[in-house]
Design a protein around this motif. Sequence first.
Motif, short mmCIF file in Angstrom:
data_model
loop_
_atom_site.label_atom_id
_atom_site.label_comp_id
_atom_site.label_asym_id
_atom_site.label_seq_id
_atom_site.Cartn_x
_atom_site.Cartn_y
_atom_site.Cartn_z
N ILE A 129 0.83 -1.20 0.00
CA ILE A 129 0.00 0.00 0.00
C ILE A 129 0.87 1.25 0.00
O ILE A 129 1.68 1.45 0.88
CB ILE A 129 -0.94 0.02 1.22
CG1 ILE A 129 -1.82 -1.23 1.20
CG2 ILE A 129 -1.78 1.27 1.24
CD1 ILE A 129 -2.69 -1.35 -0.03
N HIS A 136 -7.87 2.65 1.06
CA HIS A 136 -7.91 1.39 1.79
C HIS A 136 -7.86 1.64 3.30
O HIS A 136 -7.00 2.34 3.79
CB HIS A 136 -6.71 0.51 1.39
CG HIS A 136 -6.72 0.14 -0.06
ND1 HIS A 136 -7.44 -0.92 -0.55
CD2 HIS A 136 -6.10 0.70 -1.12
CE1 HIS A 136 -7.26 -1.01 -1.86
NE2 HIS A 136 -6.45 -0.03 -2.23
N GLU A 140 -11.45 -2.67 5.52
CA GLU A 140 -11.56 -3.27 4.19
C GLU A 140 -10.53 -4.38 4.00
O GLU A 140 -10.83 -5.41 3.39
CB GLU A 140 -11.36 -2.18 3.13
CG GLU A 140 -12.46 -1.14 3.10
CD GLU A 140 -12.10 0.05 2.23
OE1 GLU A 140 -12.98 0.52 1.49
OE2 GLU A 140 -10.94 0.49 2.29
N CYS A 141 -9.34 -4.15 4.52
CA CYS A 141 -8.27 -5.14 4.39
C CYS A 141 -8.65 -6.43 5.11
O CYS A 141 -8.47 -7.54 4.59
CB CYS A 141 -6.98 -4.57 4.95
SG CYS A 141 -5.57 -5.67 4.87
N GLU A 190 -4.93 1.52 6.45
CA GLU A 190 -4.31 0.21 6.32
C GLU A 190 -2.79 0.29 6.47
O GLU A 190 -2.14 -0.62 6.97
CB GLU A 190 -4.66 -0.41 4.97
CG GLU A 190 -4.13 -1.83 4.82
CD GLU A 190 -4.48 -2.42 3.47
OE1 GLU A 190 -4.20 -3.61 3.28
OE2 GLU A 190 -5.02 -1.70 2.61
N SER A 433 -7.74 6.91 7.95
CA SER A 433 -7.71 6.74 6.50
C SER A 433 -7.78 8.08 5.77
O SER A 433 -7.61 8.13 4.55
CB SER A 433 -8.87 5.83 6.05
OG SER A 433 -10.09 6.31 6.56
#
Length: 509
Positions: A129, A136, A140-141, A190, A433
Motif C-alpha cells: 500500500i 484502503h 476493508e483489508c 491500512e 484513513s
Amino acid sequence: MMTSTKVVIVGAGFAGVTAAAWLLKNGIKDVVILEAQDYIGGRVKAEVVDGKNLDLGAQFVHGKDGNPAYDIAEKIGITIFPDTSENNHLVNIPAQFLTPHGEKISPDEANGLLKFLFERTHKEAVDDIDIDDRGHSEGECYEKAYREYLAKYGRNLSRRQRELMDAIYKWFCGYQTIDSAAADLTELSEWALRIYKVLPGSRFTYVDGGITEILKAVVRLLPREVIRLNTPVTNINWTNAKSPDSGKVSVTCDNGETFLADHVIVTTSIGYLQAKHQQLFTPQLPLSAQTAINNLGFGGIGKLFIKWDKPFVGYTQTPYGEVQGYDFLWLDSKPVALLSDRCPLKTRYGKPWWYGVHAAETVRGSPNILELWLNKYQAEIVEGLDEAELKAVCHELIQTLFKDLKVPVPAQVYRTTWITNPYFRGTYSFISSKVRKQDLKHLGQPLPSVSNPRVLFAGEGFANGFISTIHGAILTGQAQADLILKSKGTQPTGQLLDMFSSSIGKSKL
C-alpha cells in the motif's frame, strides 16, 4: 494580571512535565505548566484501591529497546514485568475463548484464522500500500482477508463452525478497535502498521505501582511552583511571534490571568485540538496544520474495573502476581438478555453496551478485581450510566459469562470517563484513513518556523512513529524542548536518563 516567563507549557501530562524537566536541566529556569485538571498526569491517572493503583489511563510500556519510559523505570528501580508469552506481536492469541452460553472454545479452533488474518493484513500494509493511498482502510483489508480465508478453508464448514468463525473474526476486529482506539476499522488507515514503529521487547509491559510511578519520577524533578492546576487556557495569541523585537506569545487563562512567554509548548490531546483549535489560537493555525490535526484520528476506549471482596475466578500465579485473561465470543444465533439492563441507549450496531464485550482480565496483583475493555460505542454509554444500574448489570454480565461459578455481588465498580471529559474527548490517537503524506509533514510543525519556534506541539498524537504511546509523549516533550534550547543557542547536555537517580532496587526481567 500579566506575568512574563520564558516558557509556558499547556498541559501536565508526560509530554509537558518531560519538556519542563529537560528545560530546567539545561538552564531555562523560568518555566510554567498550566494544567486544566485538578491533578498532574493528563491521560495517565490512577484510582487507589486497597492501597494499589488501578491505571485508569495508560497502562502498558510498549517495548524495551529505545523506550525512555522503560529506561526510567529501570533506572529508578521500579520493578518491571514484561509479558513473557511467545505470542508477543501486534495481536495476542488467547489461551481460551468463552461464550455467554457456557461454551469453552479451544484456541486450536481460532489459531488458523487469526494467524491468517494477521499475516495477510500485515504483509499488505507493509509491502503493497502506497503511503498516499486513501482508498484502503484496515476494515476493508480485514474483510478481504476473511473472504479469502473462507474461500480457501470454509467450504465444508458446518453451520456451527461458520458461526464460530464469524465470531472469531469479530473478536479479531474488536481487538483492533480497542488497540487502536478507532470507533470503526474503516476509520483506520491500512498503512498505519507501516508508520508505527514496534520497539524490540514486550508490547505489554507492566510496572510495579502502575504507569503513575514513572510519571511521579519525572514530576519529582520539578519545583512545586512550576505546575499550576485548575488553570485552563482559553487563548494562545501568537500574532507577534514573527516580530524581530518581541516575538512574544500571549497565553490567556480561564481565570483571567495572562502569561507573556517567549515560547509555548501545547501538549493537549488531538481530540481537544480538533474541537477547539479555531478558538484556542489567534490567529488561527495555518490551513496545513488545521488539516493535519483534523485528519488525524482520535478515538476512545473504556475500562471497567469490577471489584469483589475476594477472588471468585481462577487465576494463574506468575512471577509478577496473580493474573488471568478471558476472551469472549458472542454468537448472534443465541440471544442474550440481561434483566438488570434498563438503559435505552444502544451502540451503533443496535446492541446494548455490554453485548460484545471483548475481554476481561484480573488486575495484576489484585485477583479480586476484573478489568473489562470497552470500545468507543460501549464506553460512551457506560460513562453516563447510573452507578447502581452499572453495578447490577456488571454483576449479571459476569455471572452470564462465567456460568460455572457463583458470582457474588461486586463490592464496587470503577469506570473511566475519558470520552466525556471536555479536556481530552477520548483516549489516544491513530492514523486515520483521511491522513495523507503531507499531513504527517505538517503535523506539529513549530510556529512560525522551526528556526523561530514560538508555538510548539508535543504529546502522543505528534509522535510520528510512536503515536498513542507513553514513550512517544516523552520523546516529543524532549524534542520540543530541544528546539527551544537550540533557538537560544544552547546545546543540550547529557541524556534524558541522566536526570534520574539510580535506586538500589533492581528490575525483574
